[in-house]
Enzyme design. Structure first.
Site, PDB file in Angstrom:
ATOM      1  N   LYS A   3     -99.294  69.027  -4.940  1.00  0.00           N
ATOM      2  CA  LYS A   3     -99.907  67.899  -4.227  1.00  0.00           C
ATOM      3  C   LYS A   3     -99.142  67.598  -2.946  1.00  0.00           C
ATOM      4  O   LYS A   3     -99.744  67.404  -1.889  1.00  0.00           O
ATOM      5  CB  LYS A   3     -99.931  66.663  -5.144  1.00  0.00           C
ATOM      6  CG  LYS A   3    -100.872  66.821  -6.331  1.00  0.00           C
ATOM      7  CD  LYS A   3    -100.635  65.744  -7.391  1.00  0.00           C
ATOM      8  CE  LYS A   3    -101.423  66.074  -8.649  1.00  0.00           C
ATOM      9  NZ  LYS A   3    -101.073  65.251  -9.794  1.00  0.00           N
ATOM     10  N   GLN A  21     -98.091  59.855 -11.697  1.00  0.00           N
ATOM     11  CA  GLN A  21     -98.269  61.136 -12.382  1.00  0.00           C
ATOM     12  C   GLN A  21     -98.250  60.921 -13.900  1.00  0.00           C
ATOM     13  O   GLN A  21     -97.319  60.310 -14.435  1.00  0.00           O
ATOM     14  CB  GLN A  21     -97.148  62.092 -11.949  1.00  0.00           C
ATOM     15  CG  GLN A  21     -97.229  63.468 -12.564  1.00  0.00           C
ATOM     16  CD  GLN A  21     -98.170  64.411 -11.812  1.00  0.00           C
ATOM     17  OE1 GLN A  21     -98.792  64.046 -10.822  1.00  0.00           O
ATOM     18  NE2 GLN A  21     -98.292  65.619 -12.292  1.00  0.00           N
ATOM     19  N   ASP A  26    -106.349  57.904  -7.519  1.00  0.00           N
ATOM     20  CA  ASP A  26    -106.699  58.693  -8.689  1.00  0.00           C
ATOM     21  C   ASP A  26    -107.900  58.118  -9.431  1.00  0.00           C
ATOM     22  O   ASP A  26    -108.414  58.732 -10.363  1.00  0.00           O
ATOM     23  CB  ASP A  26    -105.503  58.703  -9.647  1.00  0.00           C
ATOM     24  CG  ASP A  26    -104.968  60.095  -9.904  1.00  0.00           C
ATOM     25  OD1 ASP A  26    -105.564  61.052  -9.401  1.00  0.00           O
ATOM     26  OD2 ASP A  26    -103.977  60.198 -10.630  1.00  0.00           O
TER      27      ASP A  26
HETATM   28  N1  LIG Z   1    -102.238  60.868 -12.306  1.00  0.00           N
HETATM   29  C1  LIG Z   1    -102.380  62.171 -12.423  1.00  0.00           C
HETATM   30  N2  LIG Z   1    -103.345  62.796 -11.710  1.00  0.00           N
HETATM   31  C2  LIG Z   1    -103.499  64.148 -11.807  1.00  0.00           C
HETATM   32  O1  LIG Z   1    -104.384  64.720 -11.144  1.00  0.00           O
HETATM   33  C3  LIG Z   1    -102.622  64.883 -12.674  1.00  0.00           C
HETATM   34  C4  LIG Z   1    -101.637  64.170 -13.375  1.00  0.00           C
HETATM   35  N3  LIG Z   1    -101.562  62.832 -13.247  1.00  0.00           N
HETATM   36  N4  LIG Z   1    -100.796  64.809 -14.192  1.00  0.00           N
HETATM   37  C5  LIG Z   1    -100.753  66.242 -14.294  1.00  0.00           C
HETATM   38  C6  LIG Z   1    -102.130  66.829 -14.063  1.00  0.00           C
HETATM   39  C7  LIG Z   1    -102.124  68.292 -13.770  1.00  0.00           C
HETATM   40  N5  LIG Z   1    -102.677  68.436 -12.448  1.00  0.00           N
HETATM   41  C8  LIG Z   1    -102.769  69.638 -11.763  1.00  0.00           C
HETATM   42  C9  LIG Z   1    -103.317  69.732 -10.506  1.00  0.00           C
HETATM   43  C10 LIG Z   1    -103.376  70.947  -9.836  1.00  0.00           C
HETATM   44  C11 LIG Z   1    -102.881  72.086 -10.422  1.00  0.00           C
HETATM   45  C12 LIG Z   1    -102.964  73.375  -9.693  1.00  0.00           C
HETATM   46  O2  LIG Z   1    -103.301  73.420  -8.523  1.00  0.00           O
HETATM   47  N6  LIG Z   1    -102.693  74.508 -10.365  1.00  0.00           N
HETATM   48  C13 LIG Z   1    -102.744  75.843  -9.802  1.00  0.00           C
HETATM   49  C14 LIG Z   1    -101.646  76.719 -10.328  1.00  0.00           C
HETATM   50  C15 LIG Z   1    -100.278  76.199 -10.124  1.00  0.00           C
HETATM   51  C16 LIG Z   1     -99.221  77.164 -10.614  1.00  0.00           C
HETATM   52  O3  LIG Z   1     -99.384  78.364 -10.427  1.00  0.00           O
HETATM   53  O4  LIG Z   1     -98.253  76.693 -11.212  1.00  0.00           O
HETATM   54  C17 LIG Z   1    -104.062  76.511 -10.204  1.00  0.00           C
HETATM   55  O5  LIG Z   1    -104.641  76.100 -11.219  1.00  0.00           O
HETATM   56  O6  LIG Z   1    -104.442  77.448  -9.525  1.00  0.00           O
HETATM   57  C18 LIG Z   1    -102.341  72.017 -11.680  1.00  0.00           C
HETATM   58  C19 LIG Z   1    -102.279  70.798 -12.339  1.00  0.00           C
HETATM   59  C20 LIG Z   1    -102.980  67.213 -11.962  1.00  0.00           C
HETATM   60  N7  LIG Z   1    -102.686  66.243 -12.840  1.00  0.00           N
END
Ligand SMILES: Nc1nc(=O)c2c([nH]1)NC[C@@H]1CN(c3ccc(C(=O)N[C@@H](CCC(=O)O)C(=O)O)cc3)C=[N+]21
Length: 244
Positions: free
Chosen positions: A2, A46, A69
């Protein structure tokens, strides 16, 4: 992810990290300070929070104008309104809807199955699909015969956090699959010692589905993108209110 994405588009990030044993009052104090800071247009807490913290109270402390969010009771409640009065829609479900829209998936009258009932994904996702005139089923840990529900679904949104749970054999031919799961599985050949897999068994599901999102590279990056969009939208709204 992010922070990096925000910096790329010129959104400044103020990052606060707290120890696991942080007092609720300290978090609420920080949120109050961010609410009052006119350099800040979006506040994101988060999740998940450590046990013992009152998630509802903390999320509701974020001012509605900065609830980027969309997880406050106000904004989640707005999703129940047909016109939607939310200042921001939760980023992951918003990203799923955007994927469906841009992929030309029509939802009116379609059987949509949401796996998972979390406040951050499953529940708002079901509400957004309802608002798009879909027929919505929500399954969770107490649901019976999930494969039979999958067999009826034109669209499956999997958000349960169990690696490879949904099998291709369960799915209807030509269905659309959105995989929200981001699960780490040990992999000694991977640089980090693990690789990411979704809640859907991609190899078998991609044979049945007409369209399917991969993990990584699917819903995750969309979530980040929707966070940026929500931030810009909130900033724009604040600017127009103050006449700036
Ligand atoms: N208040 C809150 N809002 C959230 O939106 C929130 C949260 N808490 N807690 C955790 C989760 C998880 N999350 C992700 C977002 C993007 C990827 C992301 O972009 N992942 C990449 C891979 C990243 C890598 O390779 O490690 C993908 O899927 O291609 C992952 C996980 C948002 N979250």
């Amino acid at each position: 992810m992010k922070s990096r994405a925000a910096e790329k588009v010129g959104i400044q990030i103020f990052d606060y990290t707290f120890p696991e044993g942080v007092e609720e009052e300290e978090l609420l104090g920080r949120i109050a300070a961010l609410n009052a800071d006119d350099q800040v247009h979006g506040v994101l807490v988060q999740l998940p929070l450590p046990a013992g913290l009152d998630e509802r109270r903390i999320l509701d402390a974020i001012s509605i104008e900065k609830d980027v969010d969309g997880l406050s009771a106000h904004n989640l409640g707005c999703l129940a309104q047909p016109d939607g009065c939310a200042t921001a829609v939760p980023c992951t479900p918003a990203g799923c809807m955007e994927l469906l829209r841009r992929s030309g998936v029509s939802l009116a009258g379609k059987e949509c199955l949401v796996l998972g009932r979390s406040r951050i994904v499953g529940v708002p996702m079901a509400m957004l699909l309802l608002r798009a005139d879909a027929t919505v089923t929500v399954c969770h840990s107490r649901s019976l015969d999930v494969p039979a529900k999958c067999a009826r679904a034109d669209v499956v949104v999997a958000a349960i956090g169990r690696a490879g749970f949904v099998k291709g054999e369960w799915l209807k031919d030509g269905c659309v699959v959105i995989d929200v799961g981001i699960n780490r599985v040990e992999d000694s050949s991977a640089k980090r010692g693990y690789r990411l897999v979704g809640d859907v068994d991609f190899a078998s599901a991609s044979v049945k589905a007409s369209q399917i999102t991969p993990v990584p590279g699917g819903v995750g990056p969309m979530t980040v993108t929707m966070l940026l969009r929500n931030t810009v939208e909130l900033a724009r709204r604040t600017a127009s209110k103050s006449g700036a």
